[in-house]
Motif scaffolding. Structure first.
Motif, mmCIF file in Angstrom:
data_model
loop_
_atom_site.group_PDB
_atom_site.id
_atom_site.type_symbol
_atom_site.label_atom_id
_atom_site.label_comp_id
_atom_site.label_asym_id
_atom_site.label_seq_id
_atom_site.Cartn_x
_atom_site.Cartn_y
_atom_site.Cartn_z
ATOM 1 N N PHE A 119 56.092 45.971 29.953
ATOM 2 C CA PHE A 119 57.100 46.905 30.457
ATOM 3 C C PHE A 119 58.457 46.356 30.000
ATOM 4 O O PHE A 119 59.010 45.449 30.641
ATOM 5 C CB PHE A 119 57.047 47.003 31.980
ATOM 6 N N GLY A 120 58.966 46.859 28.901
ATOM 7 C CA GLY A 120 60.161 46.245 28.335
ATOM 8 C C GLY A 120 59.844 44.822 27.911
ATOM 9 O O GLY A 120 58.918 44.585 27.136
ATOM 10 N N PHE A 121 60.564 43.843 28.482
ATOM 11 C CA PHE A 121 60.293 42.438 28.164
ATOM 12 C C PHE A 121 59.293 41.812 29.144
ATOM 13 O O PHE A 121 58.951 40.640 28.993
ATOM 14 C CB PHE A 121 61.598 41.640 28.182
ATOM 15 N N ASN A 122 58.890 42.552 30.163
ATOM 16 C CA ASN A 122 57.919 42.027 31.130
ATOM 17 C C ASN A 122 56.495 42.246 30.626
ATOM 18 O O ASN A 122 56.112 43.369 30.270
ATOM 19 C CB ASN A 122 58.072 42.732 32.492
ATOM 20 N N GLN A 123 55.726 41.174 30.604
ATOM 21 C CA GLN A 123 54.325 41.284 30.202
ATOM 22 C C GLN A 123 53.448 41.050 31.423
ATOM 23 O O GLN A 123 53.701 40.155 32.231
ATOM 24 C CB GLN A 123 53.990 40.244 29.128
ATOM 25 N N TYR A 124 52.426 41.892 31.539
ATOM 26 C CA TYR A 124 51.490 41.719 32.648
ATOM 27 C C TYR A 124 50.080 42.055 32.176
ATOM 28 O O TYR A 124 49.792 43.184 31.770
ATOM 29 C CB TYR A 124 51.846 42.630 33.837
ATOM 30 N N ASP A 125 49.213 41.042 32.213
ATOM 31 C CA ASP A 125 47.798 41.227 31.879
ATOM 32 C C ASP A 125 46.967 40.779 33.081
ATOM 33 O O ASP A 125 47.316 39.804 33.752
ATOM 34 C CB ASP A 125 47.391 40.388 30.661
ATOM 35 N N ILE A 126 45.886 41.481 33.313
ATOM 36 C CA ILE A 126 44.998 41.077 34.416
ATOM 37 C C ILE A 126 43.549 41.357 34.031
ATOM 38 O O ILE A 126 43.229 42.399 33.454
ATOM 39 C CB ILE A 126 45.355 41.796 35.744
ATOM 40 N N THR A 127 42.702 40.378 34.324
ATOM 41 C CA THR A 127 41.256 40.552 34.210
ATOM 42 C C THR A 127 40.656 40.287 35.583
ATOM 43 O O THR A 127 40.968 39.262 36.212
ATOM 44 C CB THR A 127 40.657 39.581 33.182
ATOM 45 N N HIS A 128 39.847 41.200 36.036
ATOM 46 C CA HIS A 128 39.274 41.101 37.373
ATOM 47 C C HIS A 128 37.778 41.394 37.280
ATOM 48 O O HIS A 128 37.373 42.489 36.897
ATOM 49 C CB HIS A 128 39.947 42.124 38.310
ATOM 50 N N ASN A 129 36.968 40.393 37.601
ATOM 51 C CA ASN A 129 35.517 40.583 37.707
ATOM 52 C C ASN A 129 35.146 40.592 39.179
ATOM 53 O O ASN A 129 35.556 39.696 39.930
ATOM 54 C CB ASN A 129 34.766 39.458 36.988
ATOM 55 N N SER A 130 34.381 41.592 39.569
ATOM 56 C CA SER A 130 34.083 41.761 40.988
ATOM 57 C C SER A 130 32.596 42.028 41.189
ATOM 58 O O SER A 130 31.970 42.768 40.418
ATOM 59 C CB SER A 130 34.898 42.929 41.561
ATOM 60 N N LEU A 131 32.054 41.411 42.224
ATOM 61 C CA LEU A 131 30.649 41.630 42.596
ATOM 62 C C LEU A 131 30.601 41.942 44.084
ATOM 63 O O LEU A 131 31.241 41.264 44.902
ATOM 64 C CB LEU A 131 29.812 40.385 42.293
ATOM 65 N N TYR A 132 29.850 42.974 44.436
ATOM 66 C CA TYR A 132 29.734 43.394 45.842
ATOM 67 C C TYR A 132 28.265 43.630 46.159
ATOM 68 O O TYR A 132 27.537 44.254 45.365
ATOM 69 C CB TYR A 132 30.523 44.688 46.062
#
Length: 745
Positions: free
Chosen positions: A381-394
């Protein structure tokens, strides 16, 4: 003497033995023969004394002189209450509900209604209600429901966020077929990842939910039931196009593979590749976007042995580009040439559930739910970087049964969750793993009349939240005809995902600061809140037509909350609550069937949502104190070929909303303390040509209301005052759309 003692000792036992009533419950088969009815409930009226008939329909139940009225019930049969004057053996024949004479009852099922019978305050939204608006995805499915508030998260991403009881979606447990789904990394955009045509119905539970689905629910639960391969149409297609450049195509293919196996393939694609800047601020009013979303469902049904199962696999690829109109990602990314943003998400879901109902003992059932998801988002977002990886088990295992008779039902089970997060926020790596093991027990009492209650408790051991207990209570009492008075109370606990739940702040020049240290979640403590309230529903006849009115009041009190403080321009700060934080919500709703083909729904809501920011208690930003809602639906008579017209209109009015302080900005970028009030009107007309084909045309915000300057400092997007989060109303103005639906049943 010895004989006398023996007689004295046996007398009480003989007396007890005489205080038993024996009997047989029977039905009549096709040959007009009486056969015993196994599993029928038999109990004394206004007591907790009851039993269930055996294989031959026989029963034995304690008897006292004051027991005079015996209730006998069985699913599919009329419930009878018979008078008993003594412990003489009885035989009673139950009558099928279908054999109750030639009375024909005509009633139109409402597309959205609150149950008079459930202990929880549940609003059932059917597929017919979802067709009142375009409902391209789940986030847009609440436009005609006053209990859920929908607004934009920011001025650039086009993301809609929902609120219940004055609080945003992280405080709502959102499930698909009772499996938690919109959580963790999916909080910001997950509602747009469930196409509207995939949704069969929605259940909205206000107040503390059930302990069966976990401990995270605070303000309520939204459950979306998806289309079932055995119930959905063999072929369905929905094409949609709108004036804001959005094109969508939904296709369903369902087929029966064998007597027990059915499968469905659900494909959704959307595209928006036209740029719009109707307010001339240099930014796209809606993002460029493309999404492909594919789900394959398998359904196994074995009614003979009592098994039913679903297996799902889903793949999603969603890409968005937004920012200034001239932004080119190939040349302008991470430069000052132009401000821009890209959000690319790939997600895989695997889930399954297996249910078993004992054919011989139908009140006993068991089930297992399993779900795995991999969510991978890369964005800037402009100069802001945001990455996320989410592994979920239920995983969740559940057992249902009764105690004594069907008035006393119990649920018990165990659950397990595992979540692994990896996040990149600009140059800082964050990561954590959460796992929890829990056990729950829920008891439901129903006197089959004016009172029922559900009491649940669960205990969980969580590696970051510790070991804790979650209690929940729901009670429904009917003081007189066509009424339901409910109370509920419960506690919820959750870990706040501060970055993914507040991604809209990346589209600003605000610096991010976590003020607290020592907490288990990025230095912060878990959020804990109590929710309690009451609801009163009264049905009545008005000028010979059905009507009902509802009064709700709910309060959420936070013991601890992760405060999202954006009261200082240029900063977004996260810290643990150090004062009061609460949300009061009052709602009254009126529903009226004006004629056989014309409905009216009206509602008024009052919010009092306060949080302590630093040392000062303030209204929650961008939360109106008052909301007025009205929806009207009409249709013409259905002709022999099935053709008719449908008309829907929805009006929303929001009072002024508090802006966070902008005093620290240069004078030209300061905002007033409050926004103006805003009202919008949506309409839709549907022409149904036959039961298989229809065309609809609609308009959103037809009065063309627009927020004039939704982006602060839009002309200098790299200035410290730049901010896209001050959104209180529509940005695009009026928008019109059309679409078609075709199906082969």
């Amino acid at each position: 003497m010895k004989k006398l003692m023996m007689i004295l000792l046996w007398l009480p036992l003989c007396a007890y033995a005489q205080q038993q009533l024996e009997g047989t419950v029977v039905e009549v088969n096709n040959k007009n023969e009486e056969i015993g009815l196994e599993g029928a409930s038999v109990y004394w009226l206004d007591t907790s004394v009851g039993t269930i008939t055996d294989f031959d329909g026989n029963f034995e139940i304690p008897y006292k002189d004051e027991y005079t009225r015996l209730v006998i019930s069985y699913v599919g049969f009329r419930t009878d209450t018979i008078s008993v004057s003594g412990p003489e053996k009885i035989k009673h024949r139950l009558q099928l509900k279908g054999d109750l004479g030639e009375v024909v009852v005509k009633s139109r099922r409402k597309s959205s209604a609150t149950s008079y019978l459930q202990s929880q305050n549940v609003i059932n939204v059917s597929s017919a209600e979802l067709l009142k608006a375009a409902c391209c995805n789940l986030s847009e499915s609440f436009e005609t429901n006053p209990s859920i508030d929908v607004n934009f998260a920011d001025a650039v991403s086009g993301t809609r966020q929902i609120k219940m009881l004055g609080l945003t979606s992280p405080y709502i447990l959102i499930t698909t077929e009772n499996v938690p789904s919109i959580r963790g990394a999916a909080q910001a955009y997950g509602l747009s990842f469930i196409p509207g045509t995939w949704v069969e119905s929605i259940q909205i539970t206000k107040g503390a939910g059930s302990v069966v689905n976990g401990f995270e629910s605070i303000t309520g639960q939204i459950n979306a039931e998806l289309q079932k391969p055995t119930l959905d149409d063999k072929f369905f297609v929905n094409a949609y196009g709108s004036m804001n450049g959005r094109l969508e195509l939904n296709t369903h293919l369902n087929t029966r593979v064998s007597d027990r196996w059915s499968t469905g393939l659900y494909v959704h694609g959307n595209l928006r590749d036209t740029k719009f800047d109707k307010n001339d601020d240099g930014f796209l009013d809606t993002p460029l976007a493309q999404q492909i979303n594919v789900m394959n469902r398998w359904q196994y049904t074995d009614t003979e042995h009592g098994f039913v199962s679903f297996f799902n696999i889903r793949f999603l690829n969603d890409e968005k580009q937004t920012g200034q109109v001239d932004f080119n990602p190939d040349t302008d990314k991470f430069t000052r040439n132009a401000w821009g943003s890209e959000i690319d998400t790939r997600r895989i879901d695997l889930s399954g559930k297996l249910g078993y109902v004992n054919p011989d003992i139908p009140y006993q059932s068991a089930g297992v739910q399993l779900a795995f998801s991999n969510h991978d988002q890369e964005s800037y977002f402009g100069f802001n970087q945001y990455d996320i990886t989410h592994n979920s088990l239920y995983a969740n295992a559940l057992y249902n049964s009764i105690i004594g008779d069907s008035r006393h039902k119990v649920k018990a089970g165990v659950s397990f969750t595992y979540d692994a997060y990896e996040e990149l926020v600009n140059t800082t790596q964050y990561g954590r793993k959460e796992n929890s093991v829990g056990a729950f027990f829920e008891y439901a009492y129903d006197n089959l009349g004016d009172l029922n209650a559900t009491m649940g408790i669960r205990i969980d051991q969580h590696n970051l939240l510790g070991t804790f207990i979650t209690p929940r209570l729901h009670v429904r009492y009917t003081p007189w005809e066509k009424s339901a008075f409910r109370i509920s109370a419960g506690r919820g606990k959750r870990s706040a995902n501060i970055f993914t739940e507040n991604q809209n702040f990346f589209s600003s020049s605000r610096s991010i600061t976590i003020l607290d240290e020592g907490g288990s979640i990025y230095g912060l403590d878990p959020e804990i809140a109590w929710n309690y309230g009451f609801s009163y529903l009264q049905g009545f006849n008005l000028f010979g037509r059905q009507a009902d009115i509802t009064f709700d009041f709910y309060r959420t009190d936070f013991e601890n909350q992760v405060v999202v403080d954006w009261e200082t321009p240029g900063e977004i700060r996260f810290y643990n609550l150090k004062g009061e934080s609460y949300a009061n919500n009052f709602q009254t709703e009126f529903n009226y069937d004006i004629t056989e083909h014309l409905d009216l729904r009206m509602a008024y809501k009052y919010y009092d949502v306060m949080t302590t920011y630093g040392n000062e208690k303030l209204d929650r930003p961008l939360t109106p104190n008052h909301r007025i809602f009205a929806n009207s639906s009409a249709r013409t008579n259905i002709k022999e070929n099935g053709s008719h017209w449908k008309f829907d209109a929805t009006y929303n009015w929001l009072s002024e909303q508090r802006f966070p302080s902008t005093v620290g900005n240069p004078v030209q970028y300061r905002l007033p303390d409050y926004s103006p009030s805003v009202g919008t009107l949506n309409v839709q007309v549907t022409k149904v040509f036959s039961p298989t084909f229809e065309i609809y045309v609609g308009g959103e915000n037809v009065a063309n209301v627009k927020q004039s300057d939704p982006i602060v400092a839009s002309e200098v997007p790299f200035d410290p005052a730049f901010d896209t989060t001050f959104v209180y109303g529509p940005i695009f103005g009026s928008m019109y759309y059309t679409g078609l639906r075709f199906k082969i049943e």
